[in-house]
Design an enzyme around this catalytic site. Structure first.
Site, short mmCIF file in Angstrom:
data_model
loop_
_atom_site.label_atom_id
_atom_site.label_comp_id
_atom_site.label_asym_id
_atom_site.label_seq_id
_atom_site.Cartn_x
_atom_site.Cartn_y
_atom_site.Cartn_z
N GLU A 288 0.84 -1.19 0.00
CA GLU A 288 0.00 0.00 0.00
C GLU A 288 0.89 1.25 0.00
O GLU A 288 1.92 1.29 0.64
CB GLU A 288 -0.88 -0.03 1.26
CG GLU A 288 -1.76 1.19 1.45
CD GLU A 288 -2.40 1.23 2.83
OE1 GLU A 288 -3.49 1.82 2.95
OE2 GLU A 288 -1.82 0.66 3.78
N LYS A 351 -9.99 -0.22 -2.19
CA LYS A 351 -10.25 -0.53 -0.78
C LYS A 351 -11.72 -0.31 -0.43
O LYS A 351 -12.27 0.77 -0.66
CB LYS A 351 -9.35 0.33 0.12
CG LYS A 351 -9.38 -0.05 1.58
CD LYS A 351 -8.35 0.76 2.36
CE LYS A 351 -8.27 0.31 3.82
NZ LYS A 351 -7.26 1.09 4.57
N CYS A 402 -4.40 -3.12 4.16
CA CYS A 402 -4.12 -2.65 5.52
C CYS A 402 -5.12 -3.21 6.54
O CYS A 402 -5.25 -4.41 6.67
CB CYS A 402 -4.09 -1.12 5.53
SG CYS A 402 -3.22 -0.42 6.97
#
Length: 537
Positions: A288, A351, A402
C-alpha cells in the site's frame, strides 16, 4: 392461624450458598486492571497467548455478582488497561487525542461486557457448568459489536488475534475468528469456575475437573487438520519492501522517493533473477502507498512502474493512491501492472473499508472542533464496491488493504470469489513494529481460516509469508529495504469456515442474547422470593 409476610432485601437472598457475594471492591478493582494487562501480553509484541484465557477469567471473577453499574466500571478499567497500551502506536505521529479517543471507545464496549457479565451472574450461580458457555458467548458478542460500530467498527484486540502460536489458532479453519474467541473465552470460564472462592480440600479437588477441561479446550485445536484447502499448482511470488526515507505522517511528502525505492528494489530483484541468484517470479507485490503519485495520471510514474515490470518480466500488484473519481476524493487501490501492457484496470481493487478519521473524515465539521488534525486528511477516500479478487494469470489473489485484514467478511469475499492466495498490502510508516506484528497475527489467522497461503507486503515492514498452517516465514525487519520471495501452493478448495461464513458468529451472539434474557427471568424470580416469603400455619 395468622399469615405472616417476611420482607427481605433481594440482594441478601443467596443463590448458591449463604453469605456468598462478590469479591470485595478493594480486590475487584485491581483484579479488573490485572485482567486487562494479562490480556495485553497475549498479543504481539509479547505473544504470551495463555494470557488471553487467564485475563477472561480475572474479569469474570471481578464482575461476578456485582451490580450492573459496578460491572460496567470494572469492565471499563479492564478495557482501558488492555487498549491504551495495545493501541499506543496510534499516537506516534498524530498526537495524544486520537489514541485517547480510540482507547476510550474500545474500553466502553468492554464496559458493556462487564455489565453483561454482572447481569448474568444468576445464570452462572444456578448452573455452574454454564460459566464457560456464558463467558464464550459474551466475548463473541462484545467483539461482534466492536467490529461493526461505530463507523464500521474497529476489530483490533479480538481474542482470536492473540492466538498465533497457540493450538486454538487451528480452530479458525472450523469457524473463523469467532470460534477461536469462543474457545479462548470458554477456557477462561472454566478457569474461573475452578477457582471461584476455592477453599477447603473438598472444594480444591472439585476445581481439578474444570481446570483440566480448560487445558483440553485450549488443546483441542491440535485435532483440527490445517493446510492449503484443495491444493494445486505452485507459483513464485516476490514481495518488495522498498522502505521510506523517514517514518511519520510526512511519508506522503516523500512520495517520489518512496516510488523510486520500490522501483529500484524491483530492478535489483530483476538483476538477481537474471544472474540466477533468485527464481523467476510469477507475481511481484508492492505494498500500500508504494505509489502515492497517481500512476494513471502521471506519465512519469506510470513509466517508472512499467520499466520495473518489464525488467522483472512479471506483473506487479502496485499499491497506489488514485485521484478522484470526484473533486476532493481519492481511492486506495491495488492495480495489476503487466509487463509491456501497463495497468490492467479490469484487475484493480479499490479498498472497500477506508479508515474513518484517517482516510476519510465523517462529520468533518464536528471532528474539527475536537481536533484540527483532521484537516491533514485533505481528500476523502471513496470505498470500492467489489471484493479484491485479482487475476494475475498464473495466480488469482485475494487482495485486502491494511486494516481490512481484521474484518471477517472482506477477506472471505475474496476466497469465495476465487482467490488462490491471500495478499495484504499495507503501509506501516506512520506506526511502529508492534502494530505491524499485530497485523501479521491477523494474517496468520486468515491463512488458517481459509486454507490459503498468504503474504503481507509493507512499505517499511514487517513483510513476509504465512503458510496455511499459520507459520510465518521470511519475515523482514522493520524500517529497512528488503525483497523476499517464496514458492506458494495455490488453494482451490474451501474450509468449513469459508463455507459457513458469518453463521457461527450469529449463532453465538444469539445464545448470548438468550443468556441475558434468561438472567432477567431469574432476577425477577429471585426478586419476588425476596420481597414476600409467605408462611401459613
Amino acid at each position: 392461624m395468622p399469615v405472616t409476610a417476611v420482607v427481605q432485601d433481594p440482594s441478601s437472598v443467596p443463590v448458591v450458598r449463604p453469605g456468598a457475594g462478590p469479591l470485595p471492591l478493594r480486590v475487584a478493582v485491581p483484579v479488573a486492571v490485572a485482567a486487562g494487562l494479562v490480556l495485553l501480553v497475549a498479543f504481539p509484541p509479547y505473544d504470551w497467548w495463555v494470557g488471553a484465557p487467564v485475563g477472561v477469567a480475572l474479569l469474570a471473577a471481578a464482575t461476578h455478582r456485582r451490580r450492573v453499574r459496578a460491572g460496567a466500571g470494572l469492565g471499563f478499567l479492564a478495557g482501558l488497561a488492555l487498549f491504551a497500551p495495545l493501541l499506543e502506536w496510534t499516537n506516534l505521529h498524530t498526537g495524544m487525542l486520537p489514541w485517547v479517543l480510540l482507547s476510550l471507545s474500545q474500553a466502553a464496549v468492554v464496559a458493556l461486557l462487564g455489565a453483561a457479565s454482572a447481569w448474568v451472574s444468576p445464570v452462572v450461580d444456578r448452573w455452574r457448568w454454564a460459566w464457560p458457555l456464558v463467558c464464550g458467548v459474551l466475548w463473541v458478542g462484545q467483539e461482534a459489536l466492536r467490529s461493526r460500530a461505530p463507523f464500521g467498527g474497529f476489530p483490533w484486540g479480538r481474542l482470536a488475534f492473540s492466538q498465533g502460536d497457540a493450538p486454538t489458532l487451528r480452530l479458525a479453519a472450523w469457524g473463523g475468528a469467532p470460534v477461536v474467541t469462543f474457545a479462548v473465552a470458554a477456557a477462561g470460564g472454566l478457569l474461573v469456575a475452578a477457582l471461584w472462592r476455592a477453599g477447603g480440600a473438598r472444594v480444591r479437588w472439585a476445581a481439578v475437573g474444570p481446570a483440566v477441561a480448560a487445558v483440553g479446550v485450549l488443546s483441542v485445536g491440535w485435532l483440527v487438520p490445517v493446510g492449503v484447502a484443495g491444493g494445486g499448482a505452485t507459483v513464485e511470488v516476490a514481495v518488495v519492501q522498498g522502505n521510506v526515507p523517514r517514518l511519520g505522517l510526512d511519508f506522503n511528502a516523500q512520495r517520489q522517493a518512496v516510488l523510486n525505492n520500490h522501483v529500484q528494489a524491483t530492478l535489483d530483484l530483476a538483476a538477481q533473477v537474471a544472474a540466477g541468484q533468485r527464481r523467476q517470479p510469477d507475481l511481484v507485490v508492492w505494498p500500500e502507498n508504494a505509489s502515492d503519485i497517481d500512476p494513471l495520471r502521471s506519465a512519469a510514474a506510470g513509466e517508472r512502474i512499467g520499466v520495473a515490470a518489464a525488467a522483472v518480466r512479471a506483473p506487479i500488484l502496485v499499491g497506489a493512491v488514485l485521484v478522484g473519481p470526484g473533486p476532493g476524493q481519492s481511492q486506495n487501490a491495488g492495480i495489476l501492472w503487466r509487463p509491456g501492457a501497463g495497468p490492467d484496470l479490469e484487475q484493480m481493487y479499490t479498498k472497500r473499508h477506508p479508515v474513518p478519521f484517517a482516510e476519510y473524515v465523517p462529520l468533518r465539521d464536528v471532528a474539527r472542533m475536537i481536533s484540527k488534525e483532521v484537516d491533514r486528511v485533505r481528500s476523502d477516500m471513496v470505498a470500492g464496491d467489489r471484493p479484491g479478487v485479482v487475476d494475475a494469470g498464473a495466480v488469482t489473489v485475494g487482495d485486502v488493504i491494511c486494516f481490512e485484514v481484521a474484518y471477517d467478511g472482506l477477506v472471505r469475499d475474496t476466497v469465495t470469489g476465487g482467490a488462490q492466495v491471500l495478499v495484504v498490502q499495507t503501509n506501516n510508516a506512520t506506526f511502529d513494529v508492534a502494530e505491524a506484528r499485530q497485523q501479521l497475527a491477523m494474517v496468520r489467522l486468515r491463512a488458517v481460516e481459509h486454507g490459503r497461503a498468504s503474504l503481507m507486503a509493507s512499505t517499511v515492514g514487517v513483510s513476509g509469508f504465512v503458510g496455511a498452517d499459520g507459520r510465518v516465514s521470511d519475515a523482514t525487519g522493520f524500517n529497512t529495504r528488503a525483497v523476499v520471495s517464496r514458492q506458494l501452493r495455490l488453494g482451490d478448495g474451501r474450509t468449513l469456515a469459508t463455507r459457513v461464513g458469518v453463521w457461527p458468529e450469529a449463532a453465538l451472539v444469539a445464545v448470548a442474547v438468550a443468556v441475558v434474557a434468561g438472567a432477567a427471568v431469574l432476577r425477577r424470580r429471585r426478586s419476588g422470593t425476596g420481597r414476600s416469603r409467605v408462611t401459613a400455619g
